[in-house]
Design a protein around this motif. Structure first.
Motif, mmCIF file in Angstrom:
data_model
loop_
_atom_site.group_PDB
_atom_site.id
_atom_site.type_symbol
_atom_site.label_atom_id
_atom_site.label_comp_id
_atom_site.label_asym_id
_atom_site.label_seq_id
_atom_site.Cartn_x
_atom_site.Cartn_y
_atom_site.Cartn_z
ATOM 1 N N LEU A 262 0.970 -1.301 0.047
ATOM 2 C CA LEU A 262 0.086 -0.085 0.018
ATOM 3 C C LEU A 262 0.870 1.468 -0.102
ATOM 4 O O LEU A 262 1.715 1.421 0.864
ATOM 5 C CB LEU A 262 -0.874 -0.026 1.390
ATOM 6 N N LYS A 263 0.587 2.135 -1.001
ATOM 7 C CA LYS A 263 1.307 3.542 -0.964
ATOM 8 C C LYS A 263 0.738 4.529 -0.108
ATOM 9 O O LYS A 263 1.307 5.440 0.229
ATOM 10 C CB LYS A 263 1.460 3.834 -2.601
ATOM 11 N N ARG A 264 -0.801 4.348 0.109
ATOM 12 C CA ARG A 264 -1.295 5.309 0.821
ATOM 13 C C ARG A 264 -2.399 4.687 1.872
ATOM 14 O O ARG A 264 -3.047 3.538 1.324
ATOM 15 C CB ARG A 264 -2.210 6.287 -0.153
ATOM 16 N N ILE A 265 -2.465 5.208 2.990
ATOM 17 C CA ILE A 265 -3.275 4.510 4.014
ATOM 18 C C ILE A 265 -4.621 5.274 3.764
ATOM 19 O O ILE A 265 -4.497 6.530 4.234
ATOM 20 C CB ILE A 265 -2.698 4.437 5.399
ATOM 21 N N LEU A 266 -5.942 4.692 3.553
ATOM 22 C CA LEU A 266 -7.186 5.550 3.563
ATOM 23 C C LEU A 266 -7.969 5.145 4.733
ATOM 24 O O LEU A 266 -7.541 4.238 5.349
ATOM 25 C CB LEU A 266 -7.706 4.938 2.155
ATOM 26 N N ASN A 267 -9.184 5.975 4.789
ATOM 27 C CA ASN A 267 -9.862 5.579 5.978
ATOM 28 C C ASN A 267 -10.435 4.274 6.014
ATOM 29 O O ASN A 267 -10.597 3.907 7.059
ATOM 30 C CB ASN A 267 -11.055 6.785 5.694
ATOM 31 N N LYS A 268 -10.592 3.707 5.012
ATOM 32 C CA LYS A 268 -11.302 2.308 4.776
ATOM 33 C C LYS A 268 -10.043 1.477 5.593
ATOM 34 O O LYS A 268 -10.521 0.176 5.923
ATOM 35 C CB LYS A 268 -11.611 1.900 3.596
ATOM 36 N N HIS A 269 -9.111 1.608 5.190
ATOM 37 C CA HIS A 269 -7.758 0.669 5.928
ATOM 38 C C HIS A 269 -7.805 0.974 7.407
ATOM 39 O O HIS A 269 -7.555 -0.064 8.147
ATOM 40 C CB HIS A 269 -6.641 0.998 5.176
ATOM 41 N N LEU A 270 -8.037 2.181 7.874
ATOM 42 C CA LEU A 270 -8.180 2.471 9.233
ATOM 43 C C LEU A 270 -8.953 2.002 10.027
ATOM 44 O O LEU A 270 -8.984 1.679 11.388
ATOM 45 C CB LEU A 270 -7.856 4.110 9.408
ATOM 46 N N GLU A 271 -10.162 1.402 9.329
ATOM 47 C CA GLU A 271 -11.218 0.766 9.899
ATOM 48 C C GLU A 271 -11.031 -0.578 10.066
ATOM 49 O O GLU A 271 -11.934 -1.304 10.715
ATOM 50 C CB GLU A 271 -12.762 1.327 9.312
ATOM 51 N N THR A 272 -10.088 -1.234 9.583
ATOM 52 C CA THR A 272 -9.883 -2.450 9.671
ATOM 53 C C THR A 272 -9.786 -3.099 11.112
ATOM 54 O O THR A 272 -9.087 -2.472 12.004
ATOM 55 C CB THR A 272 -8.560 -3.051 8.954
ATOM 56 N N ASP A 273 -10.768 -4.015 11.505
ATOM 57 C CA ASP A 273 -10.859 -4.494 13.049
ATOM 58 C C ASP A 273 -9.779 -5.675 13.182
ATOM 59 O O ASP A 273 -10.030 -6.722 12.951
ATOM 60 C CB ASP A 273 -12.182 -4.871 13.276
ATOM 61 N N SER A 274 -8.635 -5.207 13.678
ATOM 62 C CA SER A 274 -7.598 -6.199 13.808
ATOM 63 C C SER A 274 -6.817 -5.732 15.050
ATOM 64 O O SER A 274 -6.407 -4.450 15.262
ATOM 65 C CB SER A 274 -6.659 -6.274 12.735
ATOM 66 N N PRO A 275 -6.439 -6.615 16.107
ATOM 67 C CA PRO A 275 -5.484 -6.172 17.202
ATOM 68 C C PRO A 275 -4.060 -5.588 16.763
ATOM 69 O O PRO A 275 -3.433 -4.994 17.519
ATOM 70 C CB PRO A 275 -5.155 -7.361 18.120
ATOM 71 N N TYR A 276 -3.779 -5.800 15.497
ATOM 72 C CA TYR A 276 -2.656 -5.352 14.786
ATOM 73 C C TYR A 276 -2.980 -3.806 14.502
ATOM 74 O O TYR A 276 -1.897 -3.096 13.947
ATOM 75 C CB TYR A 276 -2.073 -6.151 13.821
ATOM 76 N N ASN A 277 -3.993 -3.392 14.339
ATOM 77 C CA ASN A 277 -4.524 -1.996 13.961
ATOM 78 C C ASN A 277 -4.190 -1.083 15.127
ATOM 79 O O ASN A 277 -5.089 -0.929 16.003
ATOM 80 C CB ASN A 277 -5.845 -2.013 13.286
#
Length: 347
Positions: A262-277
């Motif tokens: 990924l070159k850009r982190i978008l809002n949809k990526h930030l919503e990923t439900d993971s303990p690593y987020n």
């Protein structure tokens, strides 16, 4: 009265008997040489030898692959020479051109050839397993199974998540035919050498355990490939941890999404439900997002004491970063970087 010389016929018979015996022995020796040096003529086979291997269990494994005759030849040599098949534990690759005699020698003399086992820049267990299999007579599936073996990992002081932190990227001289568990114990010894009292004290000073150092180092190394920046990035994240702030580390989002390209982190990526987020969950993630180098580990242990709380890639795409102590300053840096991405139409 003339007495016959009886010694001459006896001597002749003795000579003949000796000649016949020698001929038989010679014929047997030639036959044995031919038989013992004839390729076993079967498919390649991976043979594991451990302390539980017996002559019978070895025979039972060899017979279906290379035939009862070849298996019996190996067994007979072990018996006659009084050799134990478990003397040199390890993983041996048997090939179709190998002879019974070569197999016997391999089992009784071992394969003491060493290789320089080198690994670095590895993110996943699968990559580690595949890299290891290139150097050692251990299939990638075998290595991966060990890394996911709960009992084995626990015996080494780890679990199936933290086990990757036991591996420290470097070059190690190891036996090519190391037994699976012997290989894992070797890596644990190298881990113990690295985590000496001095480094443990540095970790404690940073408010981290050795495992937490590995986790943070994995994030630092994903954030920057510039060695002289690593200490600064480490200091920034330690500042955020101490203040109870979310780490908001983009590489952890890439790990959570499963895409490091990924070159850009978008809002949809930030919503990923993971303990690593780390945009959603506080503190460090549950495990490393890569196997950190010793350089990154030492950078965390010797973190720069600074007041930075924010960082953003420089707009010149040099791989370096702009650091900031306030959010307003960070937003200005971030805007410059976003504008640079937009100019290049990087989505």
């Amino acid at each position: 009265m003339k007495i016959k010389n009886l010694k001459k016929p006896f001597t002749i018979r003795l000579v003949i008997a000796a000649a016949v015996t020698a001929a038989v022995l010679a014929a047997f020796a030639i036959y044995a040489y031919i038989v013992l040096n004839k390729p076993i003529d079967g498919e390649s086979h991976l043979l594991y030898i451990n302390e539980m291997t017996t002559r019978q269990s070895l025979y039972d494994e060899l017979a279906p692959v290379y035939g009862t005759r070849n298996a019996k030849l190996v067994d007979t040599m072990l018996k006659v020479r009084r050799r134990r098949p478990d003397r040199y534990p390890g993983c041996y690759i048997l090939t179709a051109d190998m002879t019974p005699l070569q197999l016997f020698r391999l089992l009784t003399m071992g394969d003491d050839s060493t290789v320089n086992y080198t690994f670095n820049n590895i993110r996943t267990k699968q990559e580690l397993a595949e890299t290891t299999s290139k150097y050692l007579n251990l299939p990638a599936d075998t290595v991966l199974a060990m890394l996911n073996d709960t009992v084995l990992c626990k015996s080494l002081g780890f679990d199936t998540v933290s086990i990757v932190s036991m591996f420290l990227p470097d070059t190690y001289q190891v036996y090519r035919c190391s037994a699976p568990y012997a290989f894992m114990k070797r890596m644990k010894r190298e881990y113990g050498k690295f985590w000496n009292d001095t480094r443990k004290a540095l970790a404690k000073n940073a408010g981290l355990t050795p495992y937490e150092v590995s986790i943070l180092a994995s994030i630092v190394e994903e954030e920057t490939k510039i060695p002289e920046e690593m200490n600064r990035v480490a200091g920034l994240y330690i500042n955020r941890l101490n203040k109870g702030m979310l780490l908001q580390a983009d590489p952890t989002v890439k790990f959570a999404v499963g895409d490091f390209s990924l070159k850009r982190i978008l809002n949809k990526h930030l919503e990923t439900d993971s303990p690593y987020n780390t945009y959603k969950y506080p503190g460090l993630p549950p495990g490393p997002i890569r196997i950190p180098s010793k350089t990154a580990l030492n950078a965390v242990l010797n973190f720069e004491k600074n007041n930075y709380l924010y960082m953003c890639a420089k707009e010149d795409f040099s791989g370096r970063h702009n650091f900031a102590t306030t959010l307003s300053e960070h937003n200005r840096n971030a805007n410059r970087y976003r504008n640079a991405l937009n100019r290049l139409k990087i989505k």
